[in-house]
Design an enzyme around this catalytic site. Structure first.
Site, PDB file in Angstrom:
ATOM      1  N   ARG A 161      -5.315  -0.032   9.803  1.00  0.00           N
ATOM      2  CA  ARG A 161      -5.534  -1.441   9.398  1.00  0.00           C
ATOM      3  C   ARG A 161      -4.739  -2.408  10.268  1.00  0.00           C
ATOM      4  NH1 ARG A 161      -9.877   0.448   7.240  1.00  0.00           N
ATOM      5  NH2 ARG A 161      -9.523   1.842   5.496  1.00  0.00           N
ATOM      6  N   LYS A 283       3.570   8.248  -0.302  1.00  0.00           N
ATOM      7  CA  LYS A 283       2.228   8.126  -0.884  1.00  0.00           C
ATOM      8  C   LYS A 283       1.825   9.542  -1.254  1.00  0.00           C
ATOM      9  CE  LYS A 283      -2.524   6.833   0.409  1.00  0.00           C
ATOM     10  NZ  LYS A 283      -3.362   6.115   1.404  1.00  0.00           N
ATOM     11  N   GLU A 287      -5.652   9.309  -2.267  1.00  0.00           N
ATOM     12  CA  GLU A 287      -6.543   9.331  -1.108  1.00  0.00           C
ATOM     13  C   GLU A 287      -6.306  10.595  -0.265  1.00  0.00           C
ATOM     14  OE1 GLU A 287      -5.949   5.391   0.622  1.00  0.00           O
ATOM     15  OE2 GLU A 287      -7.508   4.606  -0.694  1.00  0.00           O
ATOM     16  N   ARG A 337     -11.143   2.446 -11.662  1.00  0.00           N
ATOM     17  CA  ARG A 337     -10.032   2.504 -10.709  1.00  0.00           C
ATOM     18  C   ARG A 337      -8.933   1.500 -11.039  1.00  0.00           C
ATOM     19  NH1 ARG A 337     -10.719   2.058  -4.126  1.00  0.00           N
ATOM     20  NH2 ARG A 337      -8.692   1.108  -3.715  1.00  0.00           N
ATOM     21  N   ASP A 366      -6.996  -3.206  -4.600  1.00  0.00           N
ATOM     22  CA  ASP A 366      -6.555  -2.959  -3.235  1.00  0.00           C
ATOM     23  C   ASP A 366      -6.602  -4.225  -2.382  1.00  0.00           C
ATOM     24  OD1 ASP A 366      -5.693  -1.644  -1.030  1.00  0.00           O
ATOM     25  OD2 ASP A 366      -7.518  -0.492  -0.683  1.00  0.00           O
ATOM     26  N   GLU A 394      -6.469  -6.783   6.057  1.00  0.00           N
ATOM     27  CA  GLU A 394      -7.557  -5.806   5.944  1.00  0.00           C
ATOM     28  C   GLU A 394      -8.804  -6.389   5.279  1.00  0.00           C
ATOM     29  OE1 GLU A 394      -6.462  -2.249   3.834  1.00  0.00           O
ATOM     30  OE2 GLU A 394      -8.475  -1.402   3.985  1.00  0.00           O
ATOM     31  N   TRP A 542     -15.667   5.548  -4.276  1.00  0.00           N
ATOM     32  CA  TRP A 542     -14.359   4.887  -4.253  1.00  0.00           C
ATOM     33  C   TRP A 542     -14.022   4.046  -5.490  1.00  0.00           C
ATOM     34  CZ3 TRP A 542     -11.061   6.449  -0.598  1.00  0.00           C
ATOM     35  CH2 TRP A 542     -11.593   7.065   0.545  1.00  0.00           C
TER      36      TRP A 542
HETATM   37  C1  GCU Z   1      -6.187   0.864   1.498  1.00  0.00           C
HETATM   38  C2  GCU Z   1      -6.473   1.050   2.948  1.00  0.00           C
HETATM   39  C3  GCU Z   1      -6.032   2.386   3.446  1.00  0.00           C
HETATM   40  C4  GCU Z   1      -4.586   2.648   3.017  1.00  0.00           C
HETATM   41  C5  GCU Z   1      -4.441   2.483   1.525  1.00  0.00           C
HETATM   42  C6  GCU Z   1      -3.003   2.586   1.048  1.00  0.00           C
HETATM   43  O1  GCU Z   1      -7.069   1.652   0.730  1.00  0.00           O
HETATM   44  O2  GCU Z   1      -7.849   0.878   3.197  1.00  0.00           O
HETATM   45  O3  GCU Z   1      -6.158   2.378   4.831  1.00  0.00           O
HETATM   46  O4  GCU Z   1      -4.189   3.899   3.397  1.00  0.00           O
HETATM   47  O5  GCU Z   1      -4.877   1.214   1.174  1.00  0.00           O
HETATM   48  O6  GCU Z   1      -2.453   1.571   0.662  1.00  0.00           O
HETATM   49  O7  GCU Z   1      -2.435   3.649   1.026  1.00  0.00           O
END
Ligand code: GCU
Length: 681
Positions: A161, A283, A287, A337, A366, A394, A542
């Site tokens: 991003r 994190k 994801e 979500r 987000d 973003e 998503w």
């Molecule tokens: C958004 C973003 C991702 C990023 C994620 C995050 O979804 O599109 O690129 O990794 O946020 O905050 O971890």
């Protein structure tokens, strides 16, 4: 690469004598890296502003001077200027500045070297914006303890991003040797009060996982050296599965003693290389990133394990709350979500160690142009937390469109949570004061890269600048911050200041008006997220849907008939969002599915609002271009052209957004625009 630290030369006819008098000498006695930085920055700033190189000495010889130092540092001028009463009001990173006419000095006093450095930058800001310094008497303490930047840089030099070139930290799978550019960044960050940085992407891939190993640690330590001189602590984003990937273990189970041991050992090694290492940013279980869920453990187990490894060294764990199911089935209307962060973390309140901080995105989805505030703020009473903003644009035009985000952040910070039986605003929750938390503050995803102007769109620098200023002082207005930035960057010409400030202030609302309507969000192209694609995410995994059909649009998040998300708020907020009558217009489609003929508080129907705001947004985007053209020949030509080119693209692209959205909703609803404007059928 000076950005707002370029300090345009003040014309000599405009320099009043006292200014030059004060600035001719710097008196500083204390030794230490950050004091050296402070002296160098002050000298450099004064040279650019006034074309004079100040003399530096350890004591005054009866001339006027600028002096700085800590209260206990033995500088007589500082001791004489600041009495016990003032000193007692200043926290470790705070400072006082006073023009002491009797002793002929402008004195900057603090209790720590970092405080002194922030004070020096404050004085430079005053000089750079043409303020009088003859009668200064001010005290500044930061509102937030942690004021952090997150780089989403990958070791191959790409930036997740990122919209301003490649990474300044990494080239070709190595840490850069170009410390000059990193130092320039450190200067910019320190000048706005940033005190922490995580230098790699929160998505920690194979190579980045190795930043903790001997292969990279010596170079990481070199980066830490650069930031240390500016009072900034270095953090690393880590891979929760590191014990497997680089440790040769068969598990990363946070309750397994061999895993805990492994983290303790590797952490101790990091501290041998970087004695003031900040800690880990994580994190996990998000994801597709690994995390404690794999082992049937929860986020408290995972973060506490890391906290224990860091605790003997004074380090902290920053654990992100951006955890949700990213493999949802669009057919399933019960999963929401928006609920995820609250559902995951609220039940864990009170279980986190004292050196764990939860990092909570400002909204539940987000970083959309418009979202409600995350209901986790206020709901966590016994947990340290920081708010996470996204400076990189973003979802707000990717630094091709102008979108000054400080007004958005101000709204979030001023949101009243109804927590604790009172009504504290988000800013008082995240600074830790409401619940008496040890740690609190701000984190944000950076918007810089190796572009010459740092941010791609020159005016996007204002977002980085504004973030730091706001993290330091949440009471500053978006206007005041914009004005400071414009004056420092472009000089003090009134017309320039008025014009650019106006453009910045309106830009968020302009961007919002031609993109996804009434808080529903998304409607962007999948993956890269640039440009309109109304159904781009509608049938995806998503969890980002708008549910438009021939009758209406929006997501029912009420307790009564929807996903129940509205019930995560406290007191009046829950009631307000639950009710279709009371829900604020700008968030209506976030909380409710309504017919196109639903009448808004503004008096127009939803469908008419969509048409009006989109046509209007295009006009306003075109006006931005026109307004800027008024500065041709007034601002530096190179800078003028850069911005003009981006604004042209914005205006054209706003038209694309407008046409696509209007046509989409016209086709769905079959309802014509009352004003008969051109909508493609
Ligand atoms: C958004 C973003 C991702 C990023 C994620 C995050 O979804 O599109 O690129 O990794 O946020 O905050 O971890």
């Amino acid at each position: 690469y000076n950005a707002w630290l370029g300090f345009n030369r003040v014309e000599s006819s405009k320099i009043s004598n006292p200014y030059v008098d004060w600035c001719g000498r710097i008196v500083a006695a204390e030794k230490g890296e950050i004091f050296g930085t402070a002296a160098a920055e002050l000298t450099r700033g004064i040279e650019s502003l006034f074309g004079i190189r100040p003399l530096t000495s350890e004591s005054t010889e009866g001339f006027r001077c600028i002096t700085f130092g800590t209260f206990e540092g033995g500088n007589e001028l500082i001791s004489r200027t600041f009495g016990a009463e003032i000193r007692s009001t200043i926290v470790p990173e705070g400072y006082a500045i006073k023009t002491n006419a009797a002793d002929g000095c402008i004195a900057i006093g603090a209790s720590t070297a970092s405080g002194v450095l922030y004070g020096v930058f404050h004085l430079l800001r005053l000089l750079g914006t043409g303020c009088s310094v003859d009668k200064l008497e001010l005290v500044e303490n930061p509102n937030n303890g942690l004021r952090m930047i997150n780089q989403w840089d990958n070791i191959d030099g790409s930036i997740e991003r990122g919209y301003a070139g490649e990474s300044i930290f990494y080239v070709n799978n190595e840490i850069t040797m170009n410390m000059e550019r990193v130092r320039d960044y450190a200067r910019l960050l320190a000048s706005i009060g940033i005190n922490a940085i995580a230098i790699n992407n929160v998505n920690v891939h194979k190579y980045e996982t190795m930043l903790l190993t001997d292969k990279f640690l010596p170079d990481v330590a070199k980066l830490a050296d650069v930031f240390r001189a500016y009072g900034i602590k270095l953090f690393l984003s880590i891979n929760f599965a590191s014990p497997i990937e680089i440790g040769g273990l068969s598990t990363a189970d946070p309750l397994d003693p061999t895993v805990r041991n492994w983290w303790s050992r590797i952490t101790a090694k990091i501290y041998t290389a970087i004695s003031d290492f900040g800690g880990f940013l994580v994190k996990a279980d998000s994801e597709n990133r690994p995390g404690p869920f794999t082992y049937g453990r929860d986020h408290a187990d995972g973060s506490n394990m890391l906290a224990e490894a860091l605790q003997p060294h004074g380090g902290i764990v920053i654990w992100r709350c951006f955890v949700y199911n990213c493999k949802q089935d669009w057919r399933d209307r019960s999963t929401d979500r928006a609920r995820a962060a609250f559902d995951h973390f609220k039940p864990l309140d009170g279980r986190f160690h004292d050196n764990v901080i939860l990092q909570i995105k400002n909204g539940p989805m987000d970083f959309q142009v418009r979202e409600p505030v995350s209901p986790l703020f206020g709901a966590l009473e016994a947990t340290n937390q920081v708010i996470e903003f996204q400076i990189t644009q973003e979802y707000t035009g990717q630094q091709r469109h102008l979108c000054y985000l400080v007004p958005q952040w101000k709204e979030v910070l001023d949101f009243q949570t109804h927590a604790k039986g009172g009504n504290p605003s988000v800013k008082r929750i995240v600074d830790g004061s409401v619940y008496g938390r040890r740690f609190g503050g701000f984190a944000a995803v950076s918007n810089i890269g190796n572009d010459a102007n740092w941010t791609g769109h020159l005016l996007a620098q204002a977002n980085l600048y504004g973030y730091g200023r706001l993290a330091w002082n949440t009471e500053l207005s978006a206007e005041a911050i914009a004005e400071e930035w414009v004056r420092l960057t472009f000089g003090g010409d009134d017309r320039v200041v008025r014009t650019i400030k106006g453009m910045l202030i309106h830009s968020w609302s302009i961007y919002e008006s031609y993109t996804a309507p009434l808080g529903v969000g998304w409607m962007v192209n999948p993956d890269h997220h640039y440009g309109p694609n109304v159904d781009g995410y509608e049938y995806s995994k998503w969890g980002t849907y708008h549910f438009a059909d021939c009758r209406g649009v929006g997501v029912d998040r009420t307790v009564k008939t929807g996903t129940g998300y509205a019930g995560q708020y406290m007191g009046d907020n829950a009631a307000r969002y639950e009710s279709v009558e009371n829900c604020p217009d700008e968030l209506l489609l976030f909380f409710h599915h309504v017919p196109y003929t639903h009448v808004l508080h503004s008096g127009v129907t939803v469908i008419q609002h969509i048409y009006d705001s989109h046509f209007n947004g295009v006009e306003r985007a075109e006006q931005l271009e026109e307004t800027w053209s008024g500065l041709a020949g007034i601002v530096n030509e190179g800078l003028y052209e850069q911005v003009a080119e981006r604004l042209k693209e914005q205006a054209e692209h706003a038209r694309e957004w407008c046409d696509m959205i209007n046509t989409y909703f016209y086709r769905k609803s079959g309802i014509a625009d009352q004003l008969g404007r051109k909508i493609y059928s």
